[in-house]
Design an enzyme around this catalytic site. Structure first.
Site, PDB file in Angstrom:
ATOM      1  N   ARG A 131      55.328   0.732 -32.916  1.00  9.73           N
ATOM      2  CA  ARG A 131      54.556  -0.377 -32.473  1.00  9.73           C
ATOM      3  C   ARG A 131      53.817  -0.722 -33.452  1.00  9.73           C
ATOM      4  O   ARG A 131      53.412  -1.885 -33.504  1.00  9.73           O
ATOM      5  CB  ARG A 131      53.656   0.235 -31.208  1.00  9.73           C
ATOM      6  CG  ARG A 131      52.767   1.355 -31.377  1.00  9.73           C
ATOM      7  CD  ARG A 131      52.260   2.072 -30.329  1.00  9.73           C
ATOM      8  NE  ARG A 131      53.303   3.073 -29.746  1.00  9.73           N
ATOM      9  CZ  ARG A 131      53.090   3.552 -28.697  1.00  9.73           C
ATOM     10  NH1 ARG A 131      52.026   3.595 -28.073  1.00  9.73           N
ATOM     11  NH2 ARG A 131      54.000   4.442 -28.135  1.00  9.73           N
ATOM     12  N   LYS A 134      56.186  15.789 -36.182  1.00  3.01           N
ATOM     13  CA  LYS A 134      57.176  16.131 -34.883  1.00  3.01           C
ATOM     14  C   LYS A 134      57.705  17.602 -34.941  1.00  3.01           C
ATOM     15  O   LYS A 134      57.644  18.227 -36.146  1.00  3.01           O
ATOM     16  CB  LYS A 134      58.551  15.503 -34.819  1.00  3.01           C
ATOM     17  CG  LYS A 134      58.415  13.931 -34.496  1.00  3.01           C
ATOM     18  CD  LYS A 134      59.505  13.121 -34.571  1.00  3.01           C
ATOM     19  CE  LYS A 134      59.581  11.785 -34.003  1.00  3.01           C
ATOM     20  NZ  LYS A 134      58.951  11.540 -32.882  1.00  3.01           N
TER      21      LYS A 134
HETATM   22  N1  BES Z   1      60.908   7.134 -32.738  1.00  2.00           N
HETATM   23  C1  BES Z   1      60.271   7.939 -31.583  1.00  2.00           C
HETATM   24  C2  BES Z   1      60.896   7.540 -30.198  1.00  2.00           C
HETATM   25  C3  BES Z   1      62.064   8.372 -30.161  1.00  2.00           C
HETATM   26  C4  BES Z   1      62.018   9.723 -29.388  1.00  2.00           C
HETATM   27  C5  BES Z   1      62.945   7.902 -30.245  1.00  2.00           C
HETATM   28  C6  BES Z   1      63.128  10.224 -29.175  1.00  2.00           C
HETATM   29  C7  BES Z   1      64.518   8.496 -30.133  1.00  2.00           C
HETATM   30  C8  BES Z   1      64.391   9.674 -29.489  1.00  2.00           C
HETATM   31  C9  BES Z   1      58.789   7.295 -31.794  1.00  2.00           C
HETATM   32  O1  BES Z   1      58.127   6.932 -32.990  1.00  2.00           O
HETATM   33  C10 BES Z   1      57.737   8.213 -31.384  1.00  2.00           C
HETATM   34  O2  BES Z   1      57.745   9.450 -31.948  1.00  2.00           O
HETATM   35  N2  BES Z   1      57.152   7.971 -29.998  1.00  2.00           N
HETATM   36  C11 BES Z   1      56.114   8.822 -29.411  1.00  2.00           C
HETATM   37  C12 BES Z   1      55.027   8.257 -28.991  1.00  2.00           C
HETATM   38  C13 BES Z   1      53.939   8.951 -28.561  1.00  2.00           C
HETATM   39  C14 BES Z   1      53.448   9.756 -29.812  1.00  2.00           C
HETATM   40  C15 BES Z   1      52.977   8.054 -28.019  1.00  2.00           C
HETATM   41  C16 BES Z   1      57.001   9.493 -28.207  1.00  2.00           C
HETATM   42  O3  BES Z   1      57.602   8.963 -27.481  1.00  2.00           O
HETATM   43  O4  BES Z   1      56.879  10.636 -28.159  1.00  2.00           O
HETATM   44 MN    MN Z   2      57.309   8.332 -34.142  1.00  2.46          MN
END
Ligand code: BES
Ligand code: MN
Ligand code: ZN
Length: 499
Positions: free
Chosen positions: A346, A272
């Site tokens: 997931r 990230k």
């Molecule tokens: N934990 C994150 C989602 C999240 C984002 C929670 C902001 C709280 C605040 C999750 O694991 C994630 O990174 N999701 C990705 C999925 C994508 C790579 C398909 C996302 O939502 O960007």
């Molecule tokens: Mn994630």
């Protein structure tokens, strides 16, 4: 935890550091004076003095407003707080928030008396719950600047009334559970490795009838939990699957709860950006909510079997981490091509959903900070509900409404499912970017087991990504940091299933 009690003392003389009155929004032509609530026992002169002071302050009874009036003639407490109830002062959530905002504003004082009208046990419960949630502070690393209120007395006509006392006891149990969830979320991720979260579950169960089973990395390998193991393999601190159960004799139904427990989500090798990472200690909010809810269900001794499944791992980049294009074999045998290691929730949930539904519960609910798309769609205060059964999804929404948590229904459009097809495995872990929250829900749907009659276990998926963690100004009973969202909805749902 704040002490909650009922008292028949008068608002005029109750021994307290502050008394709280309510103000509903006036209905006449603007600027309408607010309607003072809970002040009926006060002499007319005192009521008009308060009304004048509120007018001078420009107070209009807006929800969220709290005005502090020192040394009010006719009230022996040194401070009167007037908390805004907004347009609908009978709404239980308006009461929760008003009590919470007042108790938050009064931090630093020890004893508070709530003089708001209590027409019935529901109102008492809402006020007590709001007060309990407002009287919170996270103090592990720094003492609170103004320590939370220690004691809250609800001024009522009949302090021995059974229904009122039951409502207060429920508020205490729920308030304590939400604080447990908030504390876990607020804990620095360095201090909360997967094994620490498993220990926290064991600590909470000590001295209760709750049972706890912890699967370590060895047992996860034996059980073929490729999702949890895969996500956890980049961290020096191995993953866990924690099973917490309330199984009373004569249970009316069996509810399975599954929580995403990523103790820190760096994204893994699909790292990230820094700005997206700093709140990711909150990525175990689903697991925290499930653990807290099971604890509350046991505390309330509800006649329903509730099994909580916490899928716990730390998502880190390293030489041992999963790589984009790796293939994982999930519990139950489904293979998943990992195209983005940041879509890790997931993967851990898929394993846990297979295990949870293999027990053939009557209902299964998962709770997860699953997608940034949830935040885009619904913002930071409204969570999403998806599922495979419209009637059950409606039951979850009704429970949330009663609990005072904002949830909104979202679809799982079948046409998006094909975007999760993989060239090399049964599924890919990412699909269409458009509708990302729904695509994640469709992925989870693949892991819901069937009942004996061949129909899938009724399932609801709660995406709480935005509402789980507050980075802006506090409001109502909600503090900065972990909010404990979903705990109250899960408890309300367990109550529904036990009656
Ligand atoms: N934990 C994150 C989602 C999240 C984002 C929670 C902001 C709280 C605040 C999750 O694991 C994630 O990174 N999701 C990705 C999925 C994508 C790579 C398909 C996302 O939502 O960007
Ligand atoms: Mn994630
Ligand atoms: Zn995540």
């Amino acid at each position: 935890m704040v002490r909650l009690e009922l008292s028949s003392k008068s608002v005029k003389t109750v021994p307290a550091d502050a008394v709280v009155l309510g103000a509903a929004r006036g209905t006449g032509p603007a600027p309408a004076a607010p309607v003072l609530l809970g002040a009926d026992d006060l002499p007319r002169a005192t009521r008009s003095a308060i009304a004048r002071a509120l007018a001078d302050l420009g107070a209009d009874g807006a929800a969220g407003s709290v005005h502090l009036l020192p040394q009010v003639e006719g009230v022996s407490a040194p401070l009167v707080a007037v908390t805004g109830l907004g347009e609908d002062p009978a709404d239980p959530e308006a009461l929760r928030r008003a009590a919470g905002a007042a108790v938050r504003a009064l931090a630093g004082r020890r004893r508070v008396a709530l003089a708001l009208p209590v027409p019935d046990a529901a109102a008492a419960g809402a006020l007590a719950e709001g007060a309990a949630l407002g009287a919170y502070a996270f103090t592990r690393y720094k003492a609170a600047q103004r320590p939370p209120v220690e004691q809250v007395a609800l001024l009522v006509g009949k302090p021995r009334d059974k229904a009122l006392r039951a409502a207060l006891e429920r508020a205490r149990v729920v308030g304590e559970a939400v604080a447990v969830a908030r504390d876990l979320v607020n804990t620095a991720p360095g201090d909360l490795a997967p094994a620490d979260l498993a220990d926290a579950a064991q600590d909470l169960a000590r001295g209760t009838a709750l049972s706890v089973r912890v699967l370590t990395e060895t047992e996860l390998a034996e059980g073929g939990y490729g999702g949890i193991l895969g996500v956890g393999q980049g961290s020096s601190r191995p993953p866990r699957l924690v099973v917490v159960e309330h199984a009373p004799r004569g249970a009316k139904a069996h509810l399975a709860l599954v929580g995403k427990g990523i103790t820190f989500d760096s994204g893994g090798l699909s790292l990230k950006p820094p700005a997206g990472m700093e709140t990711m200690k909150s990525d175990m909010s689903g697991a925290a909510a499930v653990l807290a809810a099971v604890k509350a269900v046991a505390g309330l001794d509800l006649p329903v079997r509730v099994t909580g499944w916490l899928a716990v791992a730390e998502n880190m980049p390293s030489g041992t981490a999963i790589r984009p294009s790796d293939v994982l074999t999930m519990h139950g045998g489904t293979t998943v091509e990992v195209l983005n290691t940041d879509a890790e929730g997931r993967l851990v949930l898929g394993d846990a959903l297979v295990a949870a539904t293999a027990e053939q519960p009557d209902r299964v609910v998962d709770v997860a900070t699953l997608t940034g798309a949830q935040v885009v769609a619904l913002g930071n205060r409204v969570s999403a509900v998806m599922g495979n059964d419209d009637a059950f999804r409606a039951e979850v929404l009704a429970a949330a409404e009663r609990a005072g948590e904002q949830f909104w229904p979202m679809p799982l459009p079948q046409e998006l499912r094909a975007s999760l097809d993989s060239q090399v495995a049964d599924l890919a872990n990412i699909g269409d970017r458009a509708g990302g929250m729904l695509v994640a829900g469709l992925f989870l749907r693949e892991f819901i087991g069937e009942r004996a009659d061949g129909t899938p276990v009724p399932w609801a998926h709660l995406d709480i990504a935005g509402p789980s963690f507050l980075t802006t100004e506090p409001y109502g009973y909600t503090h900065r940091g972990g909010t404990g969202v979903a705990v109250r909805t899960l408890v309300a749902l367990a109550e529904d299933l036990s009656s």
